[in-house]
Design an enzyme around this catalytic site. Structure first.
Site, PDB file in Angstrom:
ATOM      1  N   LYS A  62      -9.941  -8.363   7.685  1.00  0.00           N
ATOM      2  CA  LYS A  62     -10.646  -8.668   8.929  1.00  0.00           C
ATOM      3  C   LYS A  62     -10.669  -7.437   9.804  1.00  0.00           C
ATOM      4  O   LYS A  62      -9.758  -6.613   9.747  1.00  0.00           O
ATOM      5  CB  LYS A  62      -9.997  -9.853   9.648  1.00  0.00           C
ATOM      6  N   HIS A  66       0.837  -1.200   0.000  1.00  0.00           N
ATOM      7  CA  HIS A  66       0.000   0.000   0.000  1.00  0.00           C
ATOM      8  C   HIS A  66       0.877   1.259   0.000  1.00  0.00           C
ATOM      9  O   HIS A  66       0.604   2.208  -0.721  1.00  0.00           O
ATOM     10  CB  HIS A  66      -0.948   0.003   1.203  1.00  0.00           C
TER      11      HIS A  66
END
Ligand code: SF4
Lengths: 279, 184
Positions: free
Chosen positions: B101, B36
């Site tokens: 999650k 990222h």
């Protein structure tokens, strides 16, 4: 003086790394099965069923239970009548390297916390050594994933905060953790000691078998009370709601200073792994 | 159970409701913290990304090494909130879905609503089971990142839960509230 070679330490650590990552300890398995059969909320039960199936697949197919095969935390109780031939810590690191490379476990360690370059072999291990009476060496490898480790907290409470302060801190930690540590969680709580000792106690508390309780009845009651309170938060499996937020909670306590009440909560997940061998 | 194939259209994303269980097939890309950050620097420098993100789904995952005779090792989601600071920029670039999650921050939810994107929860820790839903893995770039490299996965019916839908509804809050009402 009994002699134990560094090579034997290496071999054992390598084997324990692989075993811990593939086979969930029996008490954790039993707790998962128990939770799956007693969870009243249907969506939560479906998730627990998947976790039970996952544990079985990992065992049968020799796969890691979870892709985060963790940092290798190694606990060594070294008998003072043992002479280790060779470099003990180097032997442990080499065991971790072999276990993670040959065992196809994920390499999740960076060499420097700010420069962040992966060491490529999951070394170094984090080693906690104690000198104990006798002529044996007990080695435990407890791989720890950081989804849950990141949710762990420590507080230096005041003595006046007392047991109520401890309870509030544990529950606040669980609420802040929420869905992140892959609930159902396992919680290790340290109370007392000093700053670094309380953190280590919390980590060691994760390895107390889930079906045992604290030998001091008032602490055993506190464990029960906290576990019940955590399981009333509604967080549930994966944070999507349900009764089963926590599979087990243990407290380890130690003497502390007149001015302090250290408390630490080590948050772990349904993949609370550890494997032990006595040499 | 609803079955979807990635890449996803805007309509796909808009049709999903928080709490819904789905099976996802098709192609997704893995990217974690380090990937990222690299994507964000490429965007800042005005350079192209390794993958055109339009309609794509990013899975926050770093699998264990691939054993012989299998397409992939154990693979499950990592904690999504760590990607929150970089996510809105990727949503602007057309990212349609994310798999991870745990909960997301408000800035991510707002950007999801604005761009019509969806966030799925995979079952954290069920990595050996989920490996059986991945039929192919190809490293796309940044091999030096090891488990954090960007990989293209071909999925066959990966079980997921719509955690936050494109309207901003949140299955964590909804599920917990529903359980607590039934438990009373
Ligand atoms: S918190 Fe536990 S189950 Fe979840 S990804 Fe980390 S190690 Fe695996």
């Amino acid at each position: 003086m009994r002699e134990i070679s560094a090579a034997l330490i290496t071999e054992t650590v390598a084997r324990l790394c692989v075993e811990a990552n593939r086979n969930l300890p029996e008490d954790v398995c039993a707790a998962l099965h128990q939770a799956a059969s007693s969870e009243p909320f249907v969506p939560a039960r479906d998730i627990l069923d998947i976790l039970v199936r996952n544990e079985g697949i990992a065992r049968r197919e020799n796969m890691p239970i979870c892709q985060d095969t963790g940092m290798a935390i190694v606990f060594a109780d070294v008998g003072q009548e043992v002479h280790i031939v060779g470099d003990f810590e180097a032997a442990v690191h080499e065991g971790v390297r072999r276990g993670y490379v040959d065992g196809l476990l994920r390499k999740s360690v960076v060499a420097d916390p700010l420069r962040r370059v992966n060491t490529g072999d999951n070394t170094p291990a984090i080693i906690h050594t104690r000198l104990v009476p006798g002529d044996k060496v007990t080695l435990t490898v407890a791989p720890k994933g950081f989804g849950s480790e990141n949710m762990s907290r420590l507080a230096m409470l005041t003595p006046a905060a007392g047991v109520e302060g401890v309870k509030a801190f544990v529950l606040e930690t669980v609420r802040l953790a929420g869905a992140n540590p892959c609930p159902p969680m396992v919680l290790g709580v340290g109370i007392g000691g000093d700053f670094e000792q309380v953190a280590e106690m919390a980590k060691r508390a994760l390895m107390v078998p889930l079906n045992e309780s604290n030998p001091d009845p008032s602490y055993a009651d506190l464990e029960q009370e906290l576990l019940a309170a955590v399981n009333q938060t509604g967080i549930g499996p994966q944070g999507l709601g349900g009764k089963t937020t926590c599979l087990g909670l243990h407290i380890l306590q130690k003497p502390t200073h007149i001015a302090g009440l250290p408390v630490a909560v080590n948050v772990s997940c349904h993949v609370t792994r550890h494997a032990t061998e006595v040499l | 159970m609803k079955k979807l194939t990635a890449p996803l259209s805007r309509e796909d994303a808009l049709s999903l409701r928080a709490g819904e269980h789905i099976l996802l097939s098709g192609t997704v890309y893995t990217a974690r913290d380090a990937a990222h950050l690299r994507m964000l620097s490429l965007i800042a420098e005005g350079k192209p990304l390794p993958v055109d993100l339009e309609g794509q789904v990013i899975y926050y995952a770093g699998p264990t090494p691939t054993p012989e005779g299998r397409p992939v090792g154990s693979i499950g989601p990592t904690t999504s909130v760590r990607m929150d600071s970089t996510t809105p920029t990727l949503l602007e670039k057309g990212l349609r879905g994310m798999i991870g999650k745990g909960e997301r921050g408000q800035a991510v939810i707002d950007a999801m609503k604005q761009h019509g994107a969806v966030y799925f929860a995979a079952i954290g820790g069920a990595a050996a089971l989920m490996a059986s839903c991945v039929t192919d893995l190809q490293v796309i770039c940044w091999d030096d990142l090891g488990p954090e490299s960007v990989k293209r996965l071909t999925l066959h019916e990966l079980p997921l839960i719509v955690a936050i839908d494109a309207q901003g509804n949140d299955a964590f809050a909804m599920g917990q509230a529903e359980y607590l009402t039934t438990a009373e």
